[in-house]
Scaffold this active site. Structure first.
Site, PDB file in Angstrom:
ATOM      1  N   ARG A   1       0.852  -1.206   0.000  1.00 41.80           N
ATOM      2  CA  ARG A   1       0.000   0.000   0.000  1.00 41.80           C
ATOM      3  C   ARG A   1       0.882   1.248   0.000  1.00 41.80           C
ATOM      4  O   ARG A   1       0.583   2.253  -0.650  1.00 41.80           O
ATOM      5  CB  ARG A   1      -0.960   0.005   1.202  1.00 41.80           C
ATOM      6  CG  ARG A   1      -1.705   1.321   1.348  1.00 41.80           C
ATOM      7  CD  ARG A   1      -3.008   1.264   2.144  1.00 41.80           C
ATOM      8  NE  ARG A   1      -3.039   0.314   3.220  1.00 41.80           N
ATOM      9  CZ  ARG A   1      -2.446   0.461   4.417  1.00 41.80           C
ATOM     10  NH1 ARG A   1      -1.754   1.543   4.676  1.00 41.80           N
ATOM     11  NH2 ARG A   1      -2.553  -0.475   5.336  1.00 41.80           N
TER      12      ARG A   1
ATOM     13  N   TYR B   1     -15.549  16.281 -16.987  1.00 36.66           N
ATOM     14  CA  TYR B   1     -16.054  14.910 -16.957  1.00 36.66           C
ATOM     15  C   TYR B   1     -17.164  14.774 -15.903  1.00 36.66           C
ATOM     16  O   TYR B   1     -17.040  15.285 -14.785  1.00 36.66           O
ATOM     17  CB  TYR B   1     -14.884  13.964 -16.648  1.00 36.66           C
ATOM     18  CG  TYR B   1     -15.313  12.557 -16.358  1.00 36.66           C
ATOM     19  CD1 TYR B   1     -16.057  11.826 -17.284  1.00 36.66           C
ATOM     20  CD2 TYR B   1     -15.001  11.948 -15.158  1.00 36.66           C
ATOM     21  CE1 TYR B   1     -16.470  10.534 -17.008  1.00 36.66           C
ATOM     22  CE2 TYR B   1     -15.399  10.651 -14.874  1.00 36.66           C
ATOM     23  CZ  TYR B   1     -16.149   9.956 -15.803  1.00 36.66           C
ATOM     24  OH  TYR B   1     -16.553   8.680 -15.527  1.00 36.66           O
TER      25      TYR B   1
ATOM     26  N   ASP C   1      -6.649  18.259 -15.637  1.00 34.69           N
ATOM     27  CA  ASP C   1      -6.935  16.873 -16.008  1.00 34.69           C
ATOM     28  C   ASP C   1      -6.475  16.722 -17.458  1.00 34.69           C
ATOM     29  O   ASP C   1      -7.074  17.272 -18.379  1.00 34.69           O
ATOM     30  CB  ASP C   1      -8.436  16.591 -15.855  1.00 34.69           C
ATOM     31  CG  ASP C   1      -8.781  15.127 -16.129  1.00 34.69           C
ATOM     32  OD1 ASP C   1      -8.079  14.499 -16.955  1.00 34.69           O
ATOM     33  OD2 ASP C   1      -9.745  14.626 -15.541  1.00 34.69           O
TER      34      ASP C   1
ATOM     35  N   LYS D   1      -7.637   5.433 -19.847  1.00 33.58           N
ATOM     36  CA  LYS D   1      -7.846   5.863 -21.232  1.00 33.58           C
ATOM     37  C   LYS D   1      -6.572   5.638 -22.061  1.00 33.58           C
ATOM     38  O   LYS D   1      -6.144   4.521 -22.216  1.00 33.58           O
ATOM     39  CB  LYS D   1      -8.289   7.331 -21.246  1.00 33.58           C
ATOM     40  CG  LYS D   1      -9.331   7.666 -20.191  1.00 33.58           C
ATOM     41  CD  LYS D   1     -10.617   6.884 -20.372  1.00 33.58           C
ATOM     42  CE  LYS D   1     -11.668   7.370 -19.411  1.00 33.58           C
ATOM     43  NZ  LYS D   1     -12.448   6.378 -18.740  1.00 33.58           N
TER      44      LYS D   1
HETATM   45  C1  LIG Z   1     -11.344  13.445 -18.310  1.00 39.56           C
HETATM   46  C2  LIG Z   1     -11.589  12.333 -17.343  1.00 39.56           C
HETATM   47  N1  LIG Z   1     -11.111  12.416 -16.096  1.00 39.56           N
HETATM   48  C3  LIG Z   1     -11.306  11.437 -15.183  1.00 39.56           C
HETATM   49  C4  LIG Z   1     -12.014  10.304 -15.507  1.00 39.56           C
HETATM   50  C5  LIG Z   1     -12.242   9.238 -14.462  1.00 39.56           C
HETATM   51  O1  LIG Z   1     -11.431   8.135 -14.709  1.00 39.56           O
HETATM   52  P1  LIG Z   1     -11.765   6.628 -14.282  1.00 39.56           P
HETATM   53  O2  LIG Z   1     -12.925   6.183 -15.105  1.00 39.56           O
HETATM   54  O3  LIG Z   1     -10.488   5.907 -14.593  1.00 39.56           O
HETATM   55  O4  LIG Z   1     -12.096   6.626 -12.833  1.00 39.56           O
HETATM   56  C6  LIG Z   1     -12.531  10.161 -16.794  1.00 39.56           C
HETATM   57  C7  LIG Z   1     -13.312   8.969 -17.158  1.00 39.56           C
HETATM   58  O5  LIG Z   1     -13.910   8.895 -18.210  1.00 39.56           O
HETATM   59  C8  LIG Z   1     -12.319  11.196 -17.737  1.00 39.56           C
HETATM   60  O6  LIG Z   1     -12.794  11.133 -18.993  1.00 39.56           O
END
Ligand SMILES: Cc1ncc(COP(=O)(O)O)c(C=O)c1O
Length: 381
Positions: A46, A98, A170, A195
């Site tokens: 961890r 998102y 992000d 992604k």
């Molecule tokens: C721009 C963006 N940030 C964060 C996330 C969250 O990621 P996760 O699905 O791996 O938790 C996503 C998910 O689609 C995303 O498109």
């Protein structure tokens, strides 16, 4: 060394114990101690695991940061970053973001006393006005999901810093291959590695990359205290994904450009959102901030909701599924899928309508993608 070389080698020296050329999957929860308090730098996974350490060193290098921390999902990375904020503090958030991040910020964290303002961060004066004396973070995405608008990273960093706040970007859509926000003044970069970084739609993962030693130490402490870390197997898959990120992004970008042009010429489409178009409102900013225009294309159908739903359900190569950034092309319906967490009015204000369809353009042969869209559009009309 250049990006492609670092993606393959950074943090990935031959294994000290065995000489294994590829970083092994250290699938272990614990590490044998030579004596009480004497170990080889690892005690419990961890806190620290060698496969995760290799991935984190590679990610830090690719984002031009000093530290990276990795988590069990992108949302775990977002949630971990928010541990930098305490009750009574304020966060300014771009309202073009998102849906899952919006859900966390609007429905979970306010109960802990954190205040949020959702604003149009595409307008720097609007962002400036929203900053308060207790603002601790400014949170943006660029390009945004799903409308692919561009946010001025350097401009936002300046506003955040003047207020004594930190800028979080992000960078999931652009990836470190196309855009390096830390170089533009951002303080913290967040990724859903689910992604493009993982790249094969076979894992969940998240990352936070930054350069400030104190903030990194704080996040490392919280990561061990809360425990939402990335497992060794998923860390290994991400490390493997990173090795081909640059060549995958080249293909994603090339195919997306072809798909965007194809869709724009079709009578069934009302609008195509793609930052590579010269008349896209964020084109110049995209050209400045990014080395290419990414693999996402969003389209509005003239036939409204019915046509959009039919398109989503008529493709064969494009798979109807949540997510993006894998080698396979995906098609999604933001109104009810990725952005289902937003209230209808909020979505409409951002330009997301029941006629909106989002494409994550994969690296299949471009002609197969165009043929697939051709037949599906014909059926959607
Ligand atoms: C721009 C963006 N940030 C964060 C996330 C969250 O990621 P996760 O699905 O791996 O938790 C996503 C998910 O689609 C995303 O498109």
């Amino acid at each position: 060394m250049r990006f492609q070389t670092r993606a393959i080698h950074a943090g990935q020296q031959a294994d000290a114990a065995t000489g294994a050329t590829i970083v092994p999957v250290y699938q272990t929860s614990t590490f044998t101690q030579d004596a009480i308090g004497q170990n080889k730098g690892f005690e419990y996974s961890r806190a620290r695991n060698p496969t995760r350490v290799a991935l984190e060193q590679c990610l830090a290098s690719l984002e031009n940061g000093r530290h990276a921390l990795t988590y069990a999902s992108g949302m775990a990375a977002v949630a971990a970053t928010m541990q930098l904020v305490t009750a009574g503090q304020h966060v300014v958030v771009s309202d073009d973001l998102y849906g899952g991040t919006y859900r966390l910020f609007s429905q979970v964290l306010p109960a802990y006393g954190v205040q949020f303002s959702f604003v149009d961060a595409l307008s720097l004066p609007t962002l400036q006005e929203a900053v308060l004396p207790n603002t601790r973070l400014v949170w943006i995405e660029s390009p945004t999901n799903p409308m692919l608008r561009l946010t001025d990273i350097a401009g936002c960093a300046e506003i955040a810093h003047e207020a004594g706040a930190k800028l979080v970007v992000d960078n999931t859509f652009a990836t470190p291959c196309l855009q390096q926000p830390l170089d533009m003044g951002a303080d913290i970069v967040v990724h859903s590695m689910t992604k493009y970084i993982g790249g094969h739609s076979d894992l969940l993962g998240g990352a936070v990359v930054l350069s400030d030693d104190d903030v990194a130490a704080q996040l490392r402490f919280v990561s061990n205290a809360t425990g939402g870390v990335l497992g060794p197997w998923d860390a290994w898959l991400c490390l493997r994904g990173l090795k081909t990120l640059a060549i995958r992004m080249r293909e994603h970008c090339a195919n997306a450009a072809l798909v965007a042009r194809f869709l724009r010429d079709r009578r069934e489409t009302a609008a195509v959102h793609y930052p590579g178009f010269e008349d896209h409102p964020g084109h110049d900013l995209a050209a400045r901030q990014m080395s290419d225009f990414g693999g996402m294309v969003t389209v509005e159908l003239k036939g409204g909701e019915t046509a959009a739903r039919r398109l989503c359900e008529s493709t064969h190569v494009f798979t109807l599924a949540e997510s993006l950034g894998g080698v396979e092309s995906l098609i999604g319906y933001p109104w009810l899928m990725s952005h289902g967490a937003f209230e209808p009015q909020f979505k409409s204000d951002k330009g997301i309508t029941p006629a909106t369809v989002r494409l994550s353009v994969g690296i299949e042969h471009a002609d197969d993608l165009l043929d697939d869209l051709d037949q599906a559009l014909a059926r959607s009309a």
